[in-house]
Design an enzyme around this catalytic site. Sequence first.
Site, PDB file in Angstrom:
ATOM      1  N   ASP A   1       1.621   5.227  -0.039  1.00 23.30           N
ATOM      2  CA  ASP A   1       1.179   6.592   0.245  1.00 23.30           C
ATOM      3  C   ASP A   1       2.159   7.543  -0.425  1.00 23.30           C
ATOM      4  OD1 ASP A   1      -0.303   8.664   1.247  1.00 23.30           O
ATOM      5  OD2 ASP A   1      -0.401   7.859   3.280  1.00 23.30           O
TER       6      ASP A   1
ATOM      7  N   LYS B   1       0.862  -1.182   0.000  1.00 18.71           N
ATOM      8  CA  LYS B   1       0.000   0.000   0.000  1.00 18.71           C
ATOM      9  C   LYS B   1       0.897   1.230   0.000  1.00 18.71           C
ATOM     10  CE  LYS B   1      -4.055   1.903   2.351  1.00 18.71           C
ATOM     11  NZ  LYS B   1      -5.036   1.677   3.452  1.00 18.71           N
TER      12      LYS B   1
ATOM     13  N   GLU C   1     -11.883  16.598  -0.107  1.00 20.33           N
ATOM     14  CA  GLU C   1     -10.524  17.117  -0.038  1.00 20.33           C
ATOM     15  C   GLU C   1     -10.153  17.855  -1.320  1.00 20.33           C
ATOM     16  OE1 GLU C   1      -7.736  14.434   2.077  1.00 20.33           O
ATOM     17  OE2 GLU C   1      -9.417  13.037   2.106  1.00 20.33           O
TER      18      GLU C   1
ATOM     19  N   ARG D   1      -7.973   4.097  -2.567  1.00 17.88           N
ATOM     20  CA  ARG D   1      -8.804   4.666  -1.517  1.00 17.88           C
ATOM     21  C   ARG D   1      -9.696   5.763  -2.111  1.00 17.88           C
ATOM     22  NH1 ARG D   1      -7.069   4.862   3.674  1.00 17.88           N
ATOM     23  NH2 ARG D   1      -8.748   6.379   3.942  1.00 17.88           N
TER      24      ARG D   1
ATOM     25  N   ASP E   1      -6.893  18.246  -6.449  1.00 13.35           N
ATOM     26  CA  ASP E   1      -5.796  17.464  -7.005  1.00 13.35           C
ATOM     27  C   ASP E   1      -5.736  16.053  -6.432  1.00 13.35           C
ATOM     28  OD1 ASP E   1      -5.095  18.456  -4.478  1.00 13.35           O
ATOM     29  OD2 ASP E   1      -2.954  18.318  -4.922  1.00 13.35           O
ATOM     30  N   MET E   2      -6.570  15.764  -5.429  1.00 14.89           N
ATOM     31  CA  MET E   2      -6.579  14.435  -4.815  1.00 14.89           C
ATOM     32  C   MET E   2      -7.764  13.594  -5.286  1.00 14.89           C
ATOM     33  SD  MET E   2      -5.513  15.429  -0.910  1.00 14.89           S
ATOM     34  CE  MET E   2      -5.338  13.716  -0.399  1.00 14.89           C
TER      35      MET E   2
ATOM     36  N   ASP F   1      -9.742   8.340   6.105  1.00 16.05           N
ATOM     37  CA  ASP F   1      -9.526   7.129   6.895  1.00 16.05           C
ATOM     38  C   ASP F   1     -10.805   6.795   7.656  1.00 16.05           C
ATOM     39  OD1 ASP F   1      -6.925   7.215   6.047  1.00 16.05           O
ATOM     40  OD2 ASP F   1      -6.115   7.945   7.948  1.00 16.05           O
TER      41      ASP F   1
END
Length: 297
Positions: free
Chosen positions: A24, A22, A64, A82, A67-68, A86
């Site tokens: 990040d 995973k 958010e 995702r 750009d995410m 979280d």
Amino acid sequence: MSEGYEHQDAMLFASWGIDMIKVDACATAETAEVLMARWLTELNGTGRPILFSNCRNGCLNDDEGADMQWQPWCTDTVNMWRTSHDIKATWASFLANLDTLKGRGTYGKPGSWNDPDILEVGVGEFVWDGTDAARNANRAHFSMWCMTSSPLLAGNDQRGAPEGLTSVLTNPKAISINQEYAGNAGDLLTVFNSSAVSTSTSTGMLEIWLKPLPNDRVALALLNREADRTAAPASITLELADLDPRFFGLGSTDLALGTCVAEDVWDSTTSTVNNQHTAEVPPSGVVLLVLSQCTAS
């Protein structure tokens, strides 16, 4: 983050025999697209099958930064991505993460999955205390991850887990719904049919989710989002006329006057549905159905 060192890290992880990574991208200089593409190349270059999970890098569907949010490269670069913040072990967080899957059923497919985060079954507000309320909430959480083809990563301590909780996580019919695919990973009924008249509320408290299954079948989840577990059950009505008859191999035939066989996954009962099906759904609960053998009159 291994920015610039992906090759050596991928080879090291593969030498350890890992099955999943995973990734990040905290405080990185390059874009998520560039980083994930490089990881894809390096992981494939190890010669070991490794599940590639993208943690919150350019594939979200929440509140958010722009750009995410979702980008077209996501499905072609990683196995799972995702979609949300979280998750926390609360009913509210479960619903918030579930909501990031609305309208995204067309993105999920074999080898590429929307990921609303790990299951909180048996944890926090979902702790198993043997009550009907705990059973209902845990079944609802697990059912909705199954209905949306989401990864089923248990977040509870498996050592000494109560038998009732384990029976939720290992229900073969629910897991089968999660694993099967027939063109859509699962979504709200109203995404498939914006004119649907089956039960819904202006506040969105009651919902029906649909997932097409192979062999002329459909899975349906009748979800009561009410957080107050002491509230009265709510009636949720499914109108067969709202379902696309092509899901059942019926061509353009209208199902308004049709019949289907309905299997209740959690109660292990089977019934015949004529025109509509009404269920009393407990608060923080779900009725999970599989419709098959549908005919039109």
